[in-house]
Design a protein around this motif. Structure first.
Motif, PDB file in Angstrom:
ATOM      1  N   VAL A  28      47.564  36.351  -0.840  1.00  0.00           N
ATOM      2  CA  VAL A  28      46.290  35.636  -0.721  1.00  0.00           C
ATOM      3  C   VAL A  28      45.351  36.414   0.200  1.00  0.00           C
ATOM      4  CG1 VAL A  28      45.206  33.487  -0.014  1.00  0.00           C
ATOM      5  CG2 VAL A  28      47.454  33.434  -1.077  1.00  0.00           C
ATOM      6  N   GLU A  29      44.104  36.586  -0.250  1.00  0.00           N
ATOM      7  CA  GLU A  29      43.097  37.257   0.557  1.00  0.00           C
ATOM      8  C   GLU A  29      41.876  36.353   0.693  1.00  0.00           C
ATOM      9  OE1 GLU A  29      41.202  41.685   1.036  1.00  0.00           O
ATOM     10  OE2 GLU A  29      41.990  41.092  -0.916  1.00  0.00           O
ATOM     11  N   VAL A  30      41.380  36.219   1.916  1.00  0.00           N
ATOM     12  CA  VAL A  30      40.197  35.413   2.200  1.00  0.00           C
ATOM     13  C   VAL A  30      39.137  36.360   2.760  1.00  0.00           C
ATOM     14  CG1 VAL A  30      39.274  33.507   3.574  1.00  0.00           C
ATOM     15  CG2 VAL A  30      41.588  33.354   2.643  1.00  0.00           C
ATOM     16  N   PHE A  31      37.900  36.225   2.263  1.00  0.00           N
ATOM     17  CA  PHE A  31      36.815  37.128   2.639  1.00  0.00           C
ATOM     18  C   PHE A  31      35.851  36.457   3.608  1.00  0.00           C
ATOM     19  CE2 PHE A  31      38.412  38.429  -1.448  1.00  0.00           C
ATOM     20  CZ  PHE A  31      38.555  39.797  -1.284  1.00  0.00           C
ATOM     21  N   GLY A  32      35.209  37.259   4.482  1.00  0.00           N
ATOM     22  CA  GLY A  32      34.179  36.763   5.387  1.00  0.00           C
ATOM     23  C   GLY A  32      34.699  35.775   6.407  1.00  0.00           C
ATOM     24  N   VAL A  33      35.763  36.120   7.104  1.00  0.00           N
ATOM     25  CA  VAL A  33      36.398  35.216   8.064  1.00  0.00           C
ATOM     26  C   VAL A  33      35.876  35.498   9.467  1.00  0.00           C
ATOM     27  CG1 VAL A  33      38.600  34.491   9.062  1.00  0.00           C
ATOM     28  CG2 VAL A  33      38.477  35.089   6.642  1.00  0.00           C
ATOM     29  N   GLU A  34      35.386  34.459  10.146  1.00  0.00           N
ATOM     30  CA  GLU A  34      34.942  34.604  11.530  1.00  0.00           C
ATOM     31  C   GLU A  34      36.160  34.713  12.438  1.00  0.00           C
ATOM     32  OE1 GLU A  34      32.072  31.804  12.877  1.00  0.00           O
ATOM     33  OE2 GLU A  34      30.930  31.919  11.014  1.00  0.00           O
ATOM     34  N   ALA A  35      36.038  35.546  13.483  1.00  0.00           N
ATOM     35  CA  ALA A  35      37.162  35.761  14.398  1.00  0.00           C
ATOM     36  C   ALA A  35      36.641  35.990  15.803  1.00  0.00           C
ATOM     37  CB  ALA A  35      37.967  36.977  13.951  1.00  0.00           C
ATOM     38  N   ILE A  36      37.500  35.745  16.766  1.00  0.00           N
ATOM     39  CA  ILE A  36      37.233  36.110  18.155  1.00  0.00           C
ATOM     40  C   ILE A  36      38.338  37.066  18.569  1.00  0.00           C
ATOM     41  CG2 ILE A  36      37.114  35.320  20.541  1.00  0.00           C
ATOM     42  CD1 ILE A  36      35.820  32.779  19.536  1.00  0.00           C
ATOM     43  N   ILE A  37      37.937  38.236  19.012  1.00  0.00           N
ATOM     44  CA  ILE A  37      38.868  39.275  19.441  1.00  0.00           C
ATOM     45  C   ILE A  37      38.894  39.261  20.965  1.00  0.00           C
ATOM     46  CG2 ILE A  37      39.431  41.727  19.323  1.00  0.00           C
ATOM     47  CD1 ILE A  37      39.228  40.291  16.554  1.00  0.00           C
ATOM     48  N   THR A  38      40.090  39.110  21.548  1.00  0.00           N
ATOM     49  CA  THR A  38      40.220  39.076  23.002  1.00  0.00           C
ATOM     50  C   THR A  38      41.014  40.286  23.478  1.00  0.00           C
ATOM     51  OG1 THR A  38      42.285  37.821  23.030  1.00  0.00           O
ATOM     52  CG2 THR A  38      40.244  36.549  22.995  1.00  0.00           C
ATOM     53  N   SER A  39      40.788  40.666  24.716  1.00  0.00           N
ATOM     54  CA  SER A  39      41.551  41.769  25.291  1.00  0.00           C
ATOM     55  C   SER A  39      42.841  41.278  25.940  1.00  0.00           C
ATOM     56  CB  SER A  39      40.702  42.518  26.320  1.00  0.00           C
ATOM     57  OG  SER A  39      40.327  41.641  27.362  1.00  0.00           O
ATOM     58  N   GLN A  40      42.972  39.975  26.132  1.00  0.00           N
ATOM     59  CA  GLN A  40      44.178  39.416  26.729  1.00  0.00           C
ATOM     60  C   GLN A  40      45.268  39.284  25.669  1.00  0.00           C
ATOM     61  OE1 GLN A  40      41.194  37.829  26.885  1.00  0.00           O
ATOM     62  NE2 GLN A  40      40.612  38.056  29.017  1.00  0.00           N
ATOM     63  N   PRO A  41      46.518  39.588  26.020  1.00  0.00           N
ATOM     64  CA  PRO A  41      47.611  39.422  25.061  1.00  0.00           C
ATOM     65  C   PRO A  41      47.878  37.946  24.798  1.00  0.00           C
ATOM     66  CG  PRO A  41      48.468  40.065  27.207  1.00  0.00           C
ATOM     67  CD  PRO A  41      46.972  40.116  27.305  1.00  0.00           C
ATOM     68  N   MET A  42      48.265  37.649  23.573  1.00  0.00           N
ATOM     69  CA  MET A  42      48.644  36.287  23.193  1.00  0.00           C
ATOM     70  C   MET A  42      50.003  36.364  22.499  1.00  0.00           C
ATOM     71  SD  MET A  42      45.097  34.652  21.777  1.00  0.00           S
ATOM     72  CE  MET A  42      45.826  33.057  21.517  1.00  0.00           C
ATOM     73  N   PRO A  43      50.863  35.376  22.708  1.00  0.00           N
ATOM     74  CA  PRO A  43      52.197  35.420  22.093  1.00  0.00           C
ATOM     75  C   PRO A  43      52.189  34.998  20.615  1.00  0.00           C
ATOM     76  CG  PRO A  43      51.974  33.473  23.451  1.00  0.00           C
ATOM     77  CD  PRO A  43      50.711  34.281  23.646  1.00  0.00           C
ATOM     78  N   TYR A  44      51.016  34.682  20.061  1.00  0.00           N
ATOM     79  CA  TYR A  44      50.928  34.192  18.689  1.00  0.00           C
ATOM     80  C   TYR A  44      49.541  34.489  18.137  1.00  0.00           C
ATOM     81  CZ  TYR A  44      49.211  30.605  21.801  1.00  0.00           C
ATOM     82  OH  TYR A  44      48.577  29.960  22.820  1.00  0.00           O
ATOM     83  N   VAL A  45      49.392  34.313  16.841  1.00  0.00           N
ATOM     84  CA  VAL A  45      48.100  34.479  16.178  1.00  0.00           C
ATOM     85  C   VAL A  45      47.617  33.097  15.766  1.00  0.00           C
ATOM     86  CG1 VAL A  45      46.949  35.424  14.153  1.00  0.00           C
ATOM     87  CG2 VAL A  45      48.679  36.771  15.346  1.00  0.00           C
ATOM     88  N   LEU A  46      46.352  32.808  16.003  1.00  0.00           N
ATOM     89  CA  LEU A  46      45.773  31.528  15.610  1.00  0.00           C
ATOM     90  C   LEU A  46      44.928  31.715  14.358  1.00  0.00           C
ATOM     91  CD1 LEU A  46      44.516  30.253  19.081  1.00  0.00           C
ATOM     92  CD2 LEU A  46      46.605  29.613  17.887  1.00  0.00           C
ATOM     93  N   LEU A  47      45.087  30.826  13.388  1.00  0.00           N
ATOM     94  CA  LEU A  47      44.234  30.806  12.200  1.00  0.00           C
ATOM     95  C   LEU A  47      43.307  29.608  12.346  1.00  0.00           C
ATOM     96  CD1 LEU A  47      46.874  31.535   9.435  1.00  0.00           C
ATOM     97  CD2 LEU A  47      45.171  33.114  10.371  1.00  0.00           C
TER      98      LEU A  47
END
Length: 70
Positions: A28-47
């Motif tokens: 599955v591919e989704v186009f035009g997704v808004e994201a926030i990129i942080t420099s702090q490490p996170m133990p998981y990915v949020l959708l």
């Protein structure tokens, strides 16, 4: 530069708001997704909703299934 914070306001994270061309998970591919990129490490990915709104979600007991809407 945008700022986002945890609900308790105890932890504050700064990041860059971007629009990704696409995100692919499996077939599955989704186009035009808004994201926030942080420099702090996170133990998981949020959708977030900009990705999840493309899916119909059903939940049975402890299983959640996402099916592409379009």
């Amino acid at each position: 530069l945008s700022s986002s914070s945890a609900a308790s306001d105890v932890y504050k994270r700064q990041g860059w708001r971007m629009k990704l061309d696409s995100i692919r998970i499996g077939d599955v591919e989704v186009f035009g997704v808004e994201a926030i990129i942080t420099s702090q490490p996170m133990p998981y990915v949020l959708l977030g909703n900009s990705f999840l709104n493309e899916f119909q979600m059903t939940r049975t007991n402890d299983q959640m299934v996402l099916e592409k809407r379009h």
